[in-house]
Motif scaffolding. Structure first.
Motif, PDB file in Angstrom:
ATOM      1  N   SER A  73       0.822  -1.380  -0.094  1.00  0.00           N
ATOM      2  CA  SER A  73      -0.003   0.013  -0.058  1.00  0.00           C
ATOM      3  C   SER A  73       0.770   1.193   0.229  1.00  0.00           C
ATOM      4  O   SER A  73       0.447   2.557  -0.565  1.00  0.00           O
ATOM      5  N   PHE A  81      -6.903  -6.588 -11.292  1.00  0.00           N
ATOM      6  CA  PHE A  81      -6.653  -7.847 -11.424  1.00  0.00           C
ATOM      7  C   PHE A  81      -7.446  -8.711 -12.281  1.00  0.00           C
ATOM      8  O   PHE A  81      -8.458  -8.004 -12.912  1.00  0.00           O
ATOM      9  N   ALA A  85     -11.639  -8.597  -8.487  1.00  0.00           N
ATOM     10  CA  ALA A  85     -11.148  -8.591  -7.158  1.00  0.00           C
ATOM     11  C   ALA A  85     -12.032  -7.440  -6.473  1.00  0.00           C
ATOM     12  O   ALA A  85     -11.617  -6.526  -5.738  1.00  0.00           O
ATOM     13  N   TYR A  87     -14.581  -5.425  -3.983  1.00  0.00           N
ATOM     14  CA  TYR A  87     -15.012  -5.851  -2.646  1.00  0.00           C
ATOM     15  C   TYR A  87     -16.592  -6.084  -2.855  1.00  0.00           C
ATOM     16  O   TYR A  87     -17.437  -5.516  -3.021  1.00  0.00           O
ATOM     17  N   ALA A  99      -9.382   2.687  -0.551  1.00  0.00           N
ATOM     18  CA  ALA A  99      -8.175   3.109  -0.501  1.00  0.00           C
ATOM     19  C   ALA A  99      -7.828   4.426   0.068  1.00  0.00           C
ATOM     20  O   ALA A  99      -6.744   4.611   0.736  1.00  0.00           O
TER      21      ALA A  99
ATOM     22  N   ASP B 171      -6.789 -12.746  -5.230  1.00  0.00           N
ATOM     23  CA  ASP B 171      -7.078 -11.511  -5.922  1.00  0.00           C
ATOM     24  C   ASP B 171      -7.606 -10.612  -4.884  1.00  0.00           C
ATOM     25  O   ASP B 171      -7.147  -9.461  -4.925  1.00  0.00           O
ATOM     26  N   LEU B 172      -8.568 -10.920  -4.386  1.00  0.00           N
ATOM     27  CA  LEU B 172      -9.453 -10.249  -3.404  1.00  0.00           C
ATOM     28  C   LEU B 172      -8.633  -9.846  -2.361  1.00  0.00           C
ATOM     29  O   LEU B 172      -8.561  -8.601  -1.743  1.00  0.00           O
ATOM     30  N   ASN B 174      -5.578  -9.763  -2.022  1.00  0.00           N
ATOM     31  CA  ASN B 174      -4.240  -8.727  -2.462  1.00  0.00           C
ATOM     32  C   ASN B 174      -4.803  -7.604  -2.944  1.00  0.00           C
ATOM     33  O   ASN B 174      -4.127  -6.410  -2.628  1.00  0.00           O
ATOM     34  N   ALA B 175      -5.900  -7.513  -3.502  1.00  0.00           N
ATOM     35  CA  ALA B 175      -6.591  -5.932  -3.692  1.00  0.00           C
ATOM     36  C   ALA B 175      -6.666  -5.100  -2.254  1.00  0.00           C
ATOM     37  O   ALA B 175      -6.244  -4.069  -2.331  1.00  0.00           O
ATOM     38  N   GLY B 176      -6.980  -5.929  -1.536  1.00  0.00           N
ATOM     39  CA  GLY B 176      -6.967  -5.504  -0.026  1.00  0.00           C
ATOM     40  C   GLY B 176      -5.659  -4.730   0.502  1.00  0.00           C
ATOM     41  O   GLY B 176      -5.645  -3.682   1.020  1.00  0.00           O
ATOM     42  N   ARG B 177      -4.883  -5.882   0.255  1.00  0.00           N
ATOM     43  CA  ARG B 177      -3.477  -5.340   0.710  1.00  0.00           C
ATOM     44  C   ARG B 177      -2.771  -4.272   0.050  1.00  0.00           C
ATOM     45  O   ARG B 177      -2.277  -3.155   0.643  1.00  0.00           O
ATOM     46  N   ILE B 178      -3.068  -4.219  -1.441  1.00  0.00           N
ATOM     47  CA  ILE B 178      -2.604  -3.019  -1.958  1.00  0.00           C
ATOM     48  C   ILE B 178      -3.471  -1.564  -1.751  1.00  0.00           C
ATOM     49  O   ILE B 178      -2.950  -0.717  -1.673  1.00  0.00           O
ATOM     50  N   ASP B 179      -4.652  -1.874  -1.321  1.00  0.00           N
ATOM     51  CA  ASP B 179      -5.439  -0.788  -0.748  1.00  0.00           C
ATOM     52  C   ASP B 179      -5.057  -0.155   0.689  1.00  0.00           C
ATOM     53  O   ASP B 179      -5.670   0.450   1.271  1.00  0.00           O
ATOM     54  N   GLY B 180      -4.226  -1.030   1.110  1.00  0.00           N
ATOM     55  CA  GLY B 180      -3.695  -0.659   2.646  1.00  0.00           C
ATOM     56  C   GLY B 180      -4.566  -1.255   3.764  1.00  0.00           C
ATOM     57  O   GLY B 180      -4.564  -0.467   4.861  1.00  0.00           O
ATOM     58  N   LEU B 181      -5.384  -2.379   3.559  1.00  0.00           N
ATOM     59  CA  LEU B 181      -6.086  -2.790   4.686  1.00  0.00           C
ATOM     60  C   LEU B 181      -5.140  -3.703   5.262  1.00  0.00           C
ATOM     61  O   LEU B 181      -4.167  -4.383   4.667  1.00  0.00           O
ATOM     62  N   ARG B 189     -13.280  -8.343   7.254  1.00  0.00           N
ATOM     63  CA  ARG B 189     -14.096  -7.385   6.391  1.00  0.00           C
ATOM     64  C   ARG B 189     -14.475  -8.234   5.213  1.00  0.00           C
ATOM     65  O   ARG B 189     -15.355  -8.223   4.494  1.00  0.00           O
ATOM     66  N   LEU B 190     -13.307  -8.888   4.424  1.00  0.00           N
ATOM     67  CA  LEU B 190     -13.434  -9.561   3.252  1.00  0.00           C
ATOM     68  C   LEU B 190     -13.712 -10.957   3.179  1.00  0.00           C
ATOM     69  O   LEU B 190     -14.473 -11.702   2.731  1.00  0.00           O
TER      70      LEU B 190
END
Lengths: 332, 279
Positions: A73, A81, A85, A87, A99, B171-172, B174-181, B189-190
């Motif tokens: 992040s 992706f 992906a 939410y 984000a 992917d989901l 990882n998307a969270g990780r990239i968004d800073g969760l 939450r996911l």
């Protein structure tokens, strides 16, 4: 300035050496495509850049800063992706703003960036919908929107089009190209589809078995491949390979000719019997056999050729490629 | 659509078999319910008859209300079941997430070790558990029961939930990780909302044995103030005389909450069981 520099990057999972000594530079604003057959390590390389995987050795730097230990992040990247992906429990607006909220951006900034992204992607009507209420193409646009709002230094695309149908893929491909022109941000795009690579890239990186085979602009790679693998991978239909002995007795090299460089001629050196004809309207692909070797010739326009016909093909002047038995290009 | 499935004869046979099974399964419940509203004599005269004006009696319920602190037992059962379930689901899901998400040395072994508990009945360790509870002074406390039930439920919970969590798209996360969760946010939450059907399955599979258990309450918490409902109902069963009215009434009342919880979870339960088979 360089947006991304990879220096001697290696990655192993246990005993499996997936990435081998990758060195690469991505300039600011460049559109770089990683292409290669499945299992070549291109997605792993992308995940290493994103920080989702650690490197086993080597250095990753984004915007001049070494980010080996920086969490994803904080790397200034955004990723799209293959499976979108999104939410599932958040609507489109919240998917895009999550984000930014994590970064503690002010409400105004968030508002403005969402407005900007929705305008670019025509998502205004869908802001309050949930991902399950969107079609595949719309979901992918939301995923791209989620990346745009972050104003990243580097966009990462992981096969974003492979879940879409053919027509939509063409459209979305154009949209991504447009987006790149508007944003002028560096983008890295992973695909196994050589036509996506050829149409989108400023620079193509061809990977095989964890190694970089060749880096260059699409036309450089097309006109001047360093080896048989790159020559065969780019271009559709793929380059024809046959023993050079077919045209000159005793030659041990492998001859490579692109389908469009074969032409029909009674004096042609390749005597072939036609197996199958693909009429595409603008082009005609003739699949024929020269002795035991299948070749494909791409003839411009419409030709009335029947399977079973005996034809001769000539090779356009200066359009032959030669490779040794290990696949390396032989020049001259 | 499959031809065999639309055949009316097959459909009828299938429904016939299911209805028959439903009747067999519901029969004991039905007998308990009708007899709990009958007088003692009527129970023995005609056990299968419905209560009528003549045989109707609330004596069983009155006895239960008067004798023993039925509401306290009920409350104890409820506390033990709900807290145990919460712990099982929370810790089970966390362990399952770690096992399915992170690569670390001994991941496989750890998973197998945790699954071992499925094969070994916890009751084998009763004596040791009792000694441990005595040593820690937890005998005659609800905590003792909660700890034991949590331990009993965890292996299966970890096993089932880790299977389901493996199916949640990488992917989901990882998307969270990239968004800073944070990893906790990603988990709560996911991932958790996506494995909710599996959670419901685990909850139901654990809830009923805990609610009905007699063994551990009898051994670890037999004191008046920590008695559970099942144990409390036993006071009406004597060596020589059994107060059937009271036993049946107590049982009827014990069935209710489980029934309600089951109805709440059942939708999710069916999805959880079939989600692997039906795409």
């Amino acid at each position: 300035m360089t947006a991304l520099t990879l220096t001697n990057v290696n990655k192993s999972f246990g005993n499996v050496h997936v990435l081998k000594d990758i060195n690469l530079e991505v300039e600011d604003g460049e559109f770089v495509v990683f292409v290669g057959p499945s299992g070549c390590g291109k997605s792993t390389l992308l995940r290493v850049i994103a920080g989702l995987e650690d490197v086993s050795s080597g250095e990753v730097s984004i915007g001049g800063e070494i980010v080996n230990t920086t969490p994803p992040s904080r790397r200034g990247i955004a990723m799209v992706f293959q499976s979108y992906a999104l939410y599932p429990h958040l609507n489109v607006r919240n998917n895009m703003t999550l984000a930014l909220k994590q970064e503690k951006q002010s409400k105004q900034v968030i508002e403005q960036r969402v407005a900007e992204a929705t305008r670019m992607l025509n998502l205004e009507d869908y802001l309050d919908r949930y991902p399950s209420e969107l079609s595949g193409g719309q979901r992918q646009r939301v995923a791209i929107g989620r990346a745009i709002v972050r104003h990243p230094k580097l966009f990462l695309f992981d096969e974003p089009l492979s879940n879409l149908d053919a027509a939509l893929r063409m459209n979305t491909r154009l949209e991504i190209a447009n987006l790149h022109q508007q944003l002028k941000t560096s983008m890295i795009y992973v695909t196994h589809d050589q036509s996506e690579a050829m149409t989108l890239a400023d620079k193509i990186v061809v990977l095989r078995a964890g190694r970089v085979e060749q880096v260059g602009s699409p036309m450089e790679l097309y006109n001047n491949p360093v080896n048989q693998f790159v020559a065969g991978f780019l271009g559709s239909p793929a380059m024809n390979f046959m023993p050079a002995s077919l045209i000159s007795e005793g030659d041990t090299r492998t001859l490579g000719v692109r389908p469009e460089d074969l032409f029909q001629s009674d004096q042609g050196q390749l005597k072939a019997s036609v197996q199958h004809v693909e009429q595409l309207g603008g082009d005609t692909n003739v699949i024929a056999k020269v002795k035991d070797h299948q070749i494909t010739a791409r003839l411009f326009g419409q030709h009335d050729i029947k399977p079973g016909a005996e034809l001769s093909f000539g090779i356009a002047e200066g359009k032959s490629f030669y490779f040794d038995k290990d696949g390396a290009r032989l020049r001259g | 659509m499959n031809k065999a499935r639309t055949n009316p004869l097959n459909t009828a046979a299938m429904h016939g078999a299911l209805i028959l099974y439903t009747l067999i399964a519901l029969f004991p419940v039905f007998v308990i319910l009708i007899n709990s509203f009958k007088s003692r004599k009527a129970i023995f005269r005609e056990p299968l008859a419905l209560p009528d004006a003549d045989s109707f009696s609330m004596i069983g319920y009155q006895t239960v209300m008067k004798q023993g602190d039925f509401f306290l037992y009920f409350q104890n059962s409820m506390i033990v079941t709900v807290v145990s379930l919460t712990f099982i689901l929370l810790f089970g899901a966390m362990a399952a997430f770690a096992l399915s998400e992170y690569r670390f040395k001994g991941n496989m072994l750890m998973g197998l070790y945790l699954a071992l508990g499925i094969m070994i009945p916890i009751r084998i360790g009763t004596v040791a558990i009792l000694e441990m509870m005595v040593a820690t002074g937890l005998v005659n406390s609800l905590m003792a029961l909660i700890l034991v039930y949590t331990a009993q439920g965890l292996p299966l919970a970890v096993f089932i939930l880790s299977e389901f969590m493996r199916q949640v798209s990488d992917d989901l996360k990882n998307a969270g990780r990239i968004d800073g969760l944070s990893e906790y946010t990603i988990f709560f939450r996911l991932v958790l909302p996506l494995v909710r059907p599996a959670m419901a399955t685990v909850a139901v599979f654990n809830m009923i044995p805990i609610w009905n258990d007699l063994w551990f309450p009898l051994i670890l918490a037999p004191a008046e103030e920590t008695k559970t409902l099942t144990l409390g109902s036993q006071v009406f069963i004597g060596q020589f005389v059994t107060d059937w009215n009271a036993v049946l009434s107590a049982l009827s009342m014990a069935i209710l909450p489980v029934l309600i919880l089951y109805v709440i979870f059942s939708r999710q339960l069916i999805r959880g069981i079939t989600s692997g088979a039906v795409k």
